[in-house]
Design a protein around this motif. Structure first.
Motif, PDB file in Angstrom:
ATOM      1  N   ARG A  68       0.834  -1.206   0.000  1.00  0.00           N
ATOM      2  CA  ARG A  68       0.000   0.000   0.000  1.00  0.00           C
ATOM      3  C   ARG A  68       0.871   1.260   0.000  1.00  0.00           C
ATOM      4  O   ARG A  68       1.918   1.300   0.638  1.00  0.00           O
ATOM      5  CB  ARG A  68      -0.907   0.017   1.228  1.00  0.00           C
ATOM      6  N   HIS A  69       0.421   2.270  -0.747  1.00  0.00           N
ATOM      7  CA  HIS A  69       1.050   3.588  -0.731  1.00  0.00           C
ATOM      8  C   HIS A  69       0.031   4.581  -0.173  1.00  0.00           C
ATOM      9  O   HIS A  69      -0.767   5.147  -0.925  1.00  0.00           O
ATOM     10  CB  HIS A  69       1.485   4.002  -2.141  1.00  0.00           C
ATOM     11  N   PRO A  70       0.015   4.802   1.148  1.00  0.00           N
ATOM     12  CA  PRO A  70      -0.993   5.679   1.756  1.00  0.00           C
ATOM     13  C   PRO A  70      -0.991   7.068   1.131  1.00  0.00           C
ATOM     14  O   PRO A  70       0.071   7.648   0.872  1.00  0.00           O
ATOM     15  CB  PRO A  70      -0.582   5.715   3.228  1.00  0.00           C
ATOM     16  N   TYR A  71      -2.167   7.612   0.905  1.00  0.00           N
ATOM     17  CA  TYR A  71      -2.291   8.880   0.207  1.00  0.00           C
ATOM     18  C   TYR A  71      -1.567  10.007   0.927  1.00  0.00           C
ATOM     19  O   TYR A  71      -0.897  10.831   0.292  1.00  0.00           O
ATOM     20  CB  TYR A  71      -3.766   9.244   0.035  1.00  0.00           C
ATOM     21  N   GLY A  72      -1.719  10.083   2.246  1.00  0.00           N
ATOM     22  CA  GLY A  72      -1.092  11.169   2.986  1.00  0.00           C
ATOM     23  C   GLY A  72       0.417  11.167   2.846  1.00  0.00           C
ATOM     24  O   GLY A  72       1.052  12.222   2.740  1.00  0.00           O
ATOM     25  N   GLU A  73       0.992   9.968   2.858  1.00  0.00           N
ATOM     26  CA  GLU A  73       2.446   9.864   2.751  1.00  0.00           C
ATOM     27  C   GLU A  73       2.921  10.091   1.321  1.00  0.00           C
ATOM     28  O   GLU A  73       3.842  10.874   1.070  1.00  0.00           O
ATOM     29  CB  GLU A  73       2.918   8.486   3.231  1.00  0.00           C
ATOM     30  N   TRP A  74       2.289   9.422   0.366  1.00  0.00           N
ATOM     31  CA  TRP A  74       2.807   9.428  -0.996  1.00  0.00           C
ATOM     32  C   TRP A  74       2.343  10.623  -1.825  1.00  0.00           C
ATOM     33  O   TRP A  74       3.043  11.028  -2.756  1.00  0.00           O
ATOM     34  CB  TRP A  74       2.418   8.128  -1.695  1.00  0.00           C
ATOM     35  N   LEU A  75       1.189  11.187  -1.534  1.00  0.00           N
ATOM     36  CA  LEU A  75       0.686  12.291  -2.344  1.00  0.00           C
ATOM     37  C   LEU A  75       0.838  13.648  -1.661  1.00  0.00           C
ATOM     38  O   LEU A  75       0.552  14.669  -2.287  1.00  0.00           O
ATOM     39  CB  LEU A  75      -0.791  12.063  -2.692  1.00  0.00           C
ATOM     40  N   GLY A  97     -14.693   5.872  -5.684  1.00  0.00           N
ATOM     41  CA  GLY A  97     -14.969   5.567  -4.287  1.00  0.00           C
ATOM     42  C   GLY A  97     -13.760   5.617  -3.386  1.00  0.00           C
ATOM     43  O   GLY A  97     -13.732   4.965  -2.336  1.00  0.00           O
ATOM     44  N   GLY A  98     -12.756   6.404  -3.779  1.00  0.00           N
ATOM     45  CA  GLY A  98     -11.542   6.510  -2.987  1.00  0.00           C
ATOM     46  C   GLY A  98     -10.434   5.595  -3.430  1.00  0.00           C
ATOM     47  O   GLY A  98      -9.324   5.661  -2.892  1.00  0.00           O
ATOM     48  N   ALA A  99     -10.680   4.748  -4.424  1.00  0.00           N
ATOM     49  CA  ALA A  99      -9.664   3.795  -4.869  1.00  0.00           C
ATOM     50  C   ALA A  99      -8.566   4.454  -5.689  1.00  0.00           C
ATOM     51  O   ALA A  99      -7.492   3.883  -5.867  1.00  0.00           O
ATOM     52  CB  ALA A  99     -10.312   2.679  -5.688  1.00  0.00           C
ATOM     53  N   VAL A 100      -8.797   5.659  -6.194  1.00  0.00           N
ATOM     54  CA  VAL A 100      -7.805   6.436  -6.928  1.00  0.00           C
ATOM     55  C   VAL A 100      -7.785   7.835  -6.336  1.00  0.00           C
ATOM     56  O   VAL A 100      -8.834   8.383  -5.982  1.00  0.00           O
ATOM     57  CB  VAL A 100      -8.138   6.511  -8.438  1.00  0.00           C
ATOM     58  N   ALA A 101      -6.598   8.407  -6.189  1.00  0.00           N
ATOM     59  CA  ALA A 101      -6.475   9.756  -5.652  1.00  0.00           C
ATOM     60  C   ALA A 101      -5.398  10.514  -6.390  1.00  0.00           C
ATOM     61  O   ALA A 101      -4.461   9.920  -6.939  1.00  0.00           O
ATOM     62  CB  ALA A 101      -6.162   9.719  -4.154  1.00  0.00           C
ATOM     63  N   SER A 128      -3.240   4.561  -6.488  1.00  0.00           N
ATOM     64  CA  SER A 128      -4.516   3.846  -6.399  1.00  0.00           C
ATOM     65  C   SER A 128      -4.412   2.699  -5.413  1.00  0.00           C
ATOM     66  O   SER A 128      -3.320   2.236  -5.062  1.00  0.00           O
ATOM     67  CB  SER A 128      -4.915   3.300  -7.777  1.00  0.00           C
ATOM     68  N   PHE A 129      -5.588   2.228  -4.990  1.00  0.00           N
ATOM     69  CA  PHE A 129      -5.712   1.019  -4.185  1.00  0.00           C
ATOM     70  C   PHE A 129      -6.535  -0.043  -4.908  1.00  0.00           C
ATOM     71  O   PHE A 129      -6.980  -1.008  -4.280  1.00  0.00           O
ATOM     72  CB  PHE A 129      -6.362   1.330  -2.839  1.00  0.00           C
ATOM     73  N   ASP A 130      -6.766   0.127  -6.203  1.00  0.00           N
ATOM     74  CA  ASP A 130      -7.532  -0.871  -6.956  1.00  0.00           C
ATOM     75  C   ASP A 130      -6.714  -1.555  -8.046  1.00  0.00           C
ATOM     76  O   ASP A 130      -7.258  -2.311  -8.848  1.00  0.00           O
ATOM     77  CB  ASP A 130      -8.795  -0.235  -7.564  1.00  0.00           C
ATOM     78  N   LEU A 280      -9.604  11.008 -14.613  1.00  0.00           N
ATOM     79  CA  LEU A 280      -9.018   9.673 -14.735  1.00  0.00           C
ATOM     80  C   LEU A 280      -8.067   9.602 -15.926  1.00  0.00           C
ATOM     81  O   LEU A 280      -6.991   9.005 -15.844  1.00  0.00           O
ATOM     82  CB  LEU A 280     -10.126   8.620 -14.879  1.00  0.00           C
ATOM     83  N   ARG A 281      -8.441  10.204 -17.043  1.00  0.00           N
ATOM     84  CA  ARG A 281      -7.561  10.199 -18.208  1.00  0.00           C
ATOM     85  C   ARG A 281      -6.299  10.995 -17.942  1.00  0.00           C
ATOM     86  O   ARG A 281      -5.219  10.661 -18.446  1.00  0.00           O
ATOM     87  CB  ARG A 281      -8.292  10.772 -19.433  1.00  0.00           C
ATOM     88  N   ALA A 282      -6.420  12.054 -17.147  1.00  0.00           N
ATOM     89  CA  ALA A 282      -5.238  12.848 -16.820  1.00  0.00           C
ATOM     90  C   ALA A 282      -4.253  12.054 -15.972  1.00  0.00           C
ATOM     91  O   ALA A 282      -3.046  12.059 -16.226  1.00  0.00           O
ATOM     92  CB  ALA A 282      -5.646  14.134 -16.101  1.00  0.00           C
ATOM     93  N   VAL A 283      -4.753  11.350 -14.952  1.00  0.00           N
ATOM     94  CA  VAL A 283      -3.848  10.659 -14.036  1.00  0.00           C
ATOM     95  C   VAL A 283      -3.331   9.353 -14.621  1.00  0.00           C
ATOM     96  O   VAL A 283      -2.250   8.898 -14.258  1.00  0.00           O
ATOM     97  CB  VAL A 283      -4.503  10.414 -12.663  1.00  0.00           C
ATOM     98  N   THR A 284      -4.072   8.733 -15.519  1.00  0.00           N
ATOM     99  CA  THR A 284      -3.636   7.448 -16.075  1.00  0.00           C
ATOM    100  C   THR A 284      -2.845   7.586 -17.367  1.00  0.00           C
ATOM    101  O   THR A 284      -2.310   6.600 -17.867  1.00  0.00           O
ATOM    102  CB  THR A 284      -4.850   6.537 -16.354  1.00  0.00           C
ATOM    103  N   GLY A 285      -2.742   8.794 -17.924  1.00  0.00           N
ATOM    104  CA  GLY A 285      -1.931   8.995 -19.121  1.00  0.00           C
ATOM    105  C   GLY A 285      -2.701   9.038 -20.411  1.00  0.00           C
ATOM    106  O   GLY A 285      -2.105   9.167 -21.480  1.00  0.00           O
ATOM    107  N   GLY A 286      -4.024   8.946 -20.365  1.00  0.00           N
ATOM    108  CA  GLY A 286      -4.801   8.968 -21.597  1.00  0.00           C
ATOM    109  C   GLY A 286      -4.680  10.268 -22.359  1.00  0.00           C
ATOM    110  O   GLY A 286      -4.689  10.282 -23.601  1.00  0.00           O
ATOM    111  N   ILE A 287      -4.546  11.390 -21.644  1.00  0.00           N
ATOM    112  CA  ILE A 287      -4.428  12.683 -22.316  1.00  0.00           C
ATOM    113  C   ILE A 287      -3.096  12.792 -23.046  1.00  0.00           C
ATOM    114  O   ILE A 287      -3.030  13.277 -24.180  1.00  0.00           O
ATOM    115  CB  ILE A 287      -4.584  13.827 -21.294  1.00  0.00           C
TER     116      ILE A 287
END
Length: 310
Positions: A68-75, A97-101, A128-130, A280-287
């Motif tokens: 796991r990469h906790p959001y507070g620590e990693w982001l 639902g919180g699975a991507v931040a 992400s956590f998914d 989602l497209r921005a964070v996953t590289g689709g753009i």
């Protein structure tokens, strides 16, 4: 629609507000059980579920080797390690639902090029956590006139750092700094790319040829042909009449802007809200893939490479 506490801020978003409003829960590793046909539950060895501590939502199921990469620590903390003190949080959010931040750190002022393109450089941190996304840090650009996210390097790659969710993966600060060149260096590189594309002429005939290559027209009538006609009509409207695109009509920048704006604001969206799909497209590289594919297609039409500074 935003409830008692609005989601827009007049200035920088306080770090503690991001922690409290978005990341105020933990991603907990839970053993995985299945229903035993003989009765009761049976433990699934070597597997774990990642669960939200506040509402029990199961975000993903993985092997025991998943880290796991906790959001507070990693982001928040990792981005703070990368950046200078004169940068601030411009946006942050949760998806699925919180699975991507993501957290976006930006410079305080927009940059305006001599060609009239106004943009704001920023650094995305996302994870992400998914299982859909490795922890990713990358440079990006927000195009102010249309609120579009665009590829920072346009034709070039190497503008991001990815860390897998595995026990053997480590965050290396020096390597990340070198790969990202941090946000300040982005303004000059992107401005040079815009200038190069604005100097590249695209005639009416070449625009028509680009449409033929970008949106091929099926020979047979039917739904596919109707969709293609509608997309071409919308791109033509953007090219000729929309202030988000038409000021740069007749240039390679105008072509990139037309396709990018269509994807952000005009393309049909299914199974999600447009804002969530765009992020989602921005964070996953689709753009980035879209912008670079546009340039490759246009290069073929112009029969010459589009060489950009970065």
């Amino acid at each position: 629609m935003q409830g008692e506490e609005p989601n827009h801020y007049p200035g920088p978003i306080p770090v503690e507000d991001v922690r409290r409003r978005l990341f105020g829960w933990e991603a907990v590793s839970s053993p995985l059980y299945i229903e035993d046909p003989r009765g009761g539950l049976a433990l699934v060895p070597g597997r774990q579920a990642i669960v939200r501590s506040d509402n029990g939502h199961v975000m993903g199921v993985f092997s025991d080797g998943y880290e796991r990469h906790p959001y507070g620590e990693w982001l928040i903390r990792r981005i703070a390690d990368l950046l200078d003190s004169d940068l601030w949080i411009g946006s942050a959010g949760l998806l699925r639902g919180g699975a991507v931040a993501w957290v976006s750190v930006e410079v305080p002022e927009n940059v305006r090029t001599p060609e009239g393109v106004e943009f704001r450089p920023h650094l995305f941190g996302a994870t992400s956590f998914d299982g859909s996304l490795a922890t990713t840090f990358k440079r990006a650009v927000t195009n102010i006139v249309c609120d579009n996210t665009m590829a920072a390097g346009l034709a070039e790659r190497g503008q991001q750092v990815k860390i897998k969710h595995s026990r053997n993966s480590r965050f290396r600060l020096a390597e990340a700094r070198e790969a990202l060149h941090i946000v300040h260096a982005l303004a000059d590189g992107f401005s040079q790319a815009v200038a190069s594309l604005c100097r590249t002429s695209v005639s009416g005939r070449q625009w028509d040829a680009f449409l033929d290559a970008h949106v091929p027209m099926p020979d047979q009538p039917g739904r596919g042909r109707t969709l293609a006609e509608n997309k071409r009509d919308t791109l033509a409207r953007l090219w000729n009449h929309d202030l988000r695109v038409s000021p740069w009509r007749g240039t390679a920048w105008g072509v990139v802007q037309a396709v990018n704006t269509f994807a952000h604001h005009e393309q049909n969206v299914r199974g999600a809200e447009r804002a969530e799909r765009n992020m989602l497209r921005a964070v996953t590289g689709g753009i980035e893939d879209l912008d670079r594919a546009t340039l490759r297609t246009l290069s073929g039409v112009l029969d010459r490479p589009l060489t950009l500074a970065s």
